[in-house]
Design a protein around this motif. Sequence first.
Motif, short mmCIF file in Angstrom:
data_model
loop_
_atom_site.label_atom_id
_atom_site.label_comp_id
_atom_site.label_asym_id
_atom_site.label_seq_id
_atom_site.Cartn_x
_atom_site.Cartn_y
_atom_site.Cartn_z
N THR A 1 -13.30 29.28 11.14
CA THR A 1 -13.20 30.71 10.83
C THR A 1 -11.92 30.99 10.04
OG1 THR A 1 -11.95 31.20 12.81
CG2 THR A 1 -14.34 31.20 13.00
N TRP A 2 -11.73 32.28 9.66
CA TRP A 2 -10.53 32.65 8.92
C TRP A 2 -9.28 32.43 9.75
CZ3 TRP A 2 -7.29 36.35 10.88
CH2 TRP A 2 -7.81 37.22 11.85
N LYS A 3 -9.47 32.51 11.09
CA LYS A 3 -8.32 32.32 11.96
C LYS A 3 -7.72 30.92 11.81
CE LYS A 3 -9.17 35.58 15.68
NZ LYS A 3 -9.53 35.72 17.09
N HIS A 4 -8.61 29.97 11.51
CA HIS A 4 -8.12 28.61 11.32
C HIS A 4 -7.24 28.48 10.08
CE1 HIS A 4 -11.57 27.77 14.03
NE2 HIS A 4 -10.75 26.84 14.50
N MET A 5 -7.41 29.43 9.16
CA MET A 5 -6.67 29.31 7.90
C MET A 5 -5.26 29.86 7.99
SD MET A 5 -9.19 30.07 4.76
CE MET A 5 -10.58 30.99 5.36
N VAL A 6 -5.01 30.78 8.94
CA VAL A 6 -3.75 31.52 8.93
C VAL A 6 -2.54 30.59 8.98
CG1 VAL A 6 -2.34 33.21 10.16
CG2 VAL A 6 -4.81 33.54 9.97
N LEU A 7 -2.51 29.71 9.99
CA LEU A 7 -1.32 28.87 10.14
C LEU A 7 -1.12 27.89 8.98
CD1 LEU A 7 -1.17 28.28 14.00
CD2 LEU A 7 0.08 29.93 12.60
N PRO A 8 -2.16 27.14 8.57
CA PRO A 8 -1.92 26.22 7.44
C PRO A 8 -1.52 26.94 6.15
CG PRO A 8 -4.23 26.14 8.16
CD PRO A 8 -3.48 26.91 9.18
N VAL A 9 -2.17 28.08 5.87
CA VAL A 9 -1.81 28.80 4.63
C VAL A 9 -0.37 29.29 4.72
CG1 VAL A 9 -2.24 30.93 3.33
CG2 VAL A 9 -4.15 29.47 3.98
N THR A 10 0.02 29.82 5.90
CA THR A 10 1.40 30.27 6.07
C THR A 10 2.37 29.12 5.86
OG1 THR A 10 0.54 31.76 7.75
CG2 THR A 10 2.93 31.55 7.61
N THR A 11 2.07 27.98 6.47
CA THR A 11 2.95 26.82 6.34
C THR A 11 3.14 26.43 4.88
OG1 THR A 11 2.00 26.04 8.40
CG2 THR A 11 3.34 24.47 7.15
N LEU A 12 2.01 26.40 4.15
CA LEU A 12 2.10 26.01 2.75
C LEU A 12 2.84 27.06 1.92
CD1 LEU A 12 -1.35 24.54 1.67
CD2 LEU A 12 0.87 23.42 1.62
N ALA A 13 2.63 28.34 2.25
CA ALA A 13 3.18 29.41 1.41
C ALA A 13 4.68 29.62 1.63
CB ALA A 13 2.43 30.71 1.67
N LEU A 14 5.16 29.40 2.86
CA LEU A 14 6.55 29.76 3.16
C LEU A 14 7.59 29.21 2.19
CD1 LEU A 14 6.81 29.86 7.07
CD2 LEU A 14 7.18 31.73 5.45
N PRO A 15 7.60 27.88 1.96
CA PRO A 15 8.63 27.39 1.03
C PRO A 15 8.44 27.95 -0.39
CG PRO A 15 7.31 25.57 1.92
CD PRO A 15 6.82 26.82 2.56
N GLN A 16 7.18 28.17 -0.79
CA GLN A 16 6.94 28.71 -2.13
C GLN A 16 7.39 30.16 -2.24
OE1 GLN A 16 6.19 26.62 -4.44
NE2 GLN A 16 6.03 25.05 -2.85
N ILE A 17 7.18 30.92 -1.15
CA ILE A 17 7.69 32.31 -1.13
C ILE A 17 9.20 32.29 -1.35
CG2 ILE A 17 8.15 34.31 0.37
CD1 ILE A 17 5.46 33.77 1.70
N ALA A 18 9.87 31.39 -0.65
CA ALA A 18 11.32 31.31 -0.75
C ALA A 18 11.74 30.99 -2.18
CB ALA A 18 11.85 30.24 0.21
N ILE A 19 11.10 29.99 -2.79
CA ILE A 19 11.49 29.59 -4.15
C ILE A 19 11.19 30.70 -5.14
CG2 ILE A 19 11.00 27.96 -6.01
CD1 ILE A 19 10.44 25.87 -3.82
N ILE A 20 10.00 31.29 -5.04
CA ILE A 20 9.62 32.33 -6.00
C ILE A 20 10.50 33.57 -5.83
CG2 ILE A 20 7.76 33.93 -6.64
CD1 ILE A 20 5.81 31.62 -6.15
N ALA A 21 10.86 33.90 -4.58
CA ALA A 21 11.72 35.07 -4.36
C ALA A 21 13.07 34.86 -5.03
CB ALA A 21 11.91 35.33 -2.86
N ARG A 22 13.62 33.67 -4.87
CA ARG A 22 14.93 33.40 -5.48
C ARG A 22 14.84 33.44 -7.01
NH1 ARG A 22 19.00 30.29 -2.53
NH2 ARG A 22 19.45 29.42 -4.56
N LEU A 23 13.77 32.83 -7.54
CA LEU A 23 13.58 32.82 -9.00
C LEU A 23 13.47 34.25 -9.53
CD1 LEU A 23 10.88 30.23 -10.09
CD2 LEU A 23 13.08 30.65 -11.15
#
Lengths: 305, 542
Positions: free
Chosen positions: A168-190
Amino acid sequence: MFAYVLRRFVGAVPTLFIIITIAFFMIRLAPGGPFDLERPLDPLIMQNLERAYNFDKPLWQQYLIYLGNLAQGDLGPSFTRRDFSVVDLFRTGLPVSIRIGSLALSLALVIGVVLGAWAALRQNTWVDYMVVGTATFGITIPTFVIAPLLSLGFGVMMGWLPAGGWGTWKHMVLPVTTLALPQIAIIARLTRGATIEALRSNHVRTARAYGLPSHVVVGVHALRAAILPVVSYLGPAAAALLTGSVVVETIFGIPGIGRYFVQGALGRDYTLVMGTVVVIAVFVIVFNLVVDILYAWLDPRVRYD
Amino acid sequence: MAEDNILSVRGLHVDFETNDGVVHAVKGIDIDVKPGETVAIVGESGSGKSQTMMAMMGLLASNGRARGSARYRDKELIGLPERQLNHVRGEKITMIFQEPMTSLDPLYRIGRQIAEPLIHHRGMSRSQARARVIELLKLVGIPDPERRIDAYPHEMSGGQRQRVMIAMALANDPDMLIADEPTTALDVTIQAQILKLLAELQRKLGMAIVFITHDLGIVRRFADRVYVMRSGEVVESGETESLFASPRHSYTKMLLSAEPTGRKEPPVPDAPILLEGHNVEVVFRAGGGFFGGAELELRAVDRISLALRKGQTIGIVGESGSGKSTLGRALLRLLPSEGAIRFEARDISNADKGEMRPLRKELQLVFQDPFGSLSPRLTVGQVVTEGLLVHEPSLGARERDRRAIEALKEVGLDPVMRNRYPHEFSGGQRQRIAIARAMILKPKVVVLDEPTSALDRSVQKQIVELLRDLQKAHGLSYLFISHDLAVVRAMADYLVVMKQGKIVEEGPTEEIFDNPSHSYTQTLMAAAVDQTRFRQLDLHTG
């Protein structure tokens, strides 16, 4: 433009060829093979297996056979999952990986750009310090630390979300968050850096000198300039997401192609590893081309012909 | 009287908070502007002339604070909330800037950018605005405005971009136009065109113009009244005519006499030829190959022959892109080129790096940008003696230091300062350091690439005199590259005029100045005469 795209595609062929060649010989350098078990097989069976999969031929012949099959779209049979061909495995795994990856990238883009721009507009206030601090922290923590922590916290201890698996979509929340976190950090700084620079630029001064409302000055003139470095980062970001998915899919037990890469490498499943390399390489090349075209569309000074 | 003013500035202060404490950029100045009048604010860099206007328009950098009063008609601008200020700027008061290359947003078509103030201040629709923009482009002399309206800034030249800025400034029929060094970044012939355009438009439309400039030629030609600023204060003000005729303040007098004077005597006729180029050609290629598309070829230097004698100064003049810097670099073998180059009768066209190294000591180069060409991480002493480490490695530290002291003294700097870093020096001092770095090696030929262009006029004059003194003392030969004819005239005894990689005219400097034969040279001279020889010619249009 069409000529440019065509040239880029033709140019990608040697790149791809070099990647395939290096990967093919590197995996063969690793000790052991796909049929090495803890209890050795009967030598006769081993011989039959090796003949069936052409392992008895010299390496260069195997290489040519692989290239020949690849040219026809055949990635070969999987050695560890004997009932499936590599193409079969990708047919089910690729959509899963693409869904996680694109969700993570979209999330990272939206949140990263908003946070970065917000920090830039509130430069040297607590908002700015908080965003920069969190982003720096986010970049320093590797995926393989965040993933089990999230799984433990939200999955096991709180029980809000599944700790792993797929469905289900619930299964996606944690992996997507894990993948997105470092990218959010890099893109925010950029975004923050680029926005600050854009706000100081002469053409933004012109916009302000002509009494344009601040939402136009910022939204139309500063942010469009600031988004350009983020767009150029999308190529490397996609590559980072792919390598990140190898870890994330393994930890959360998601049936994507990233997991095959790890399993294939450990089980010396030569064709599965090669298949993953080819798919990821093609993906990165195509994605970079799309990014370059997008960039030219955003920045009129860049023209390909 | 005061009620007539559209602008009256009273006791305006501008402070900047920096890491080194508060810097007072503007220290309580008064300025008045009447409707339709042209007022010039003159001063050298750092005098606070731009910051005065920026403060008024709410455009100070985030660390800047303005105090005092600046009234536009009945409205106090200092401290006015941004929303209300936006009804003044872009509508009643508009600005054009020094940097035509970067003042327009590179990502949008020029038509859209000129239309923005019309849409936001007048509530025009896009199609109404477009019609008005075409009209404005016609007014500022952009050819084929119906097509050019959809051009991007990078598709236009610097002069055209400044015309676009002027169109934008005129869009809402402003009361007052602030022109902040509008021609400084442009070639002389373009400068003359832009100034002429501004004068015509003012006659036609009747707005007041505030000229911020360091160029007294512009002031003399255009301004009704002048304010002379120095380190944040107005030191003198008055009607242009009377101020020029009888300046009272010593600083104004100094500015008025700041044009380089004196002439260079030609070398003795049989002086030996030091550096010689024969049919020198530099071609830049772009593109080509599998990925690059069609190959582009730019002939930056097109078969030029030149002979530099001992003690001679050849001035190379031309506008940006004419190939003059490229020629200088090619003659020093810093760029690959075709053709023959001889130094002291020895062919160096094909000398490799190792063969060139001992010659580098004799062939030195001084750059335009005194800020970018000195390493910020070395002390001045280290910068100056760096070449000695390569060319005279046998020298001890003590001897190097002695030579540094000698070289700094020679260029008029106090040798005590040799342990400081370049950023602690002014532009003129840095250029002296760059010259000391070249002179310490006792070169025979020095290529001077626009060495005075980034400097204020009064500093230019000092550098020109320094270079001439050094030449006389050491029998140097100079290749002097410049777009500034006044400086070239004071420096060179032989002149080469370049256009598009070719020499269009050459000869002894005074002959060319008195009697330019090529039409391009004539245009250059005419444009320069307007601005630099204003004392001899009364061009004031009133």
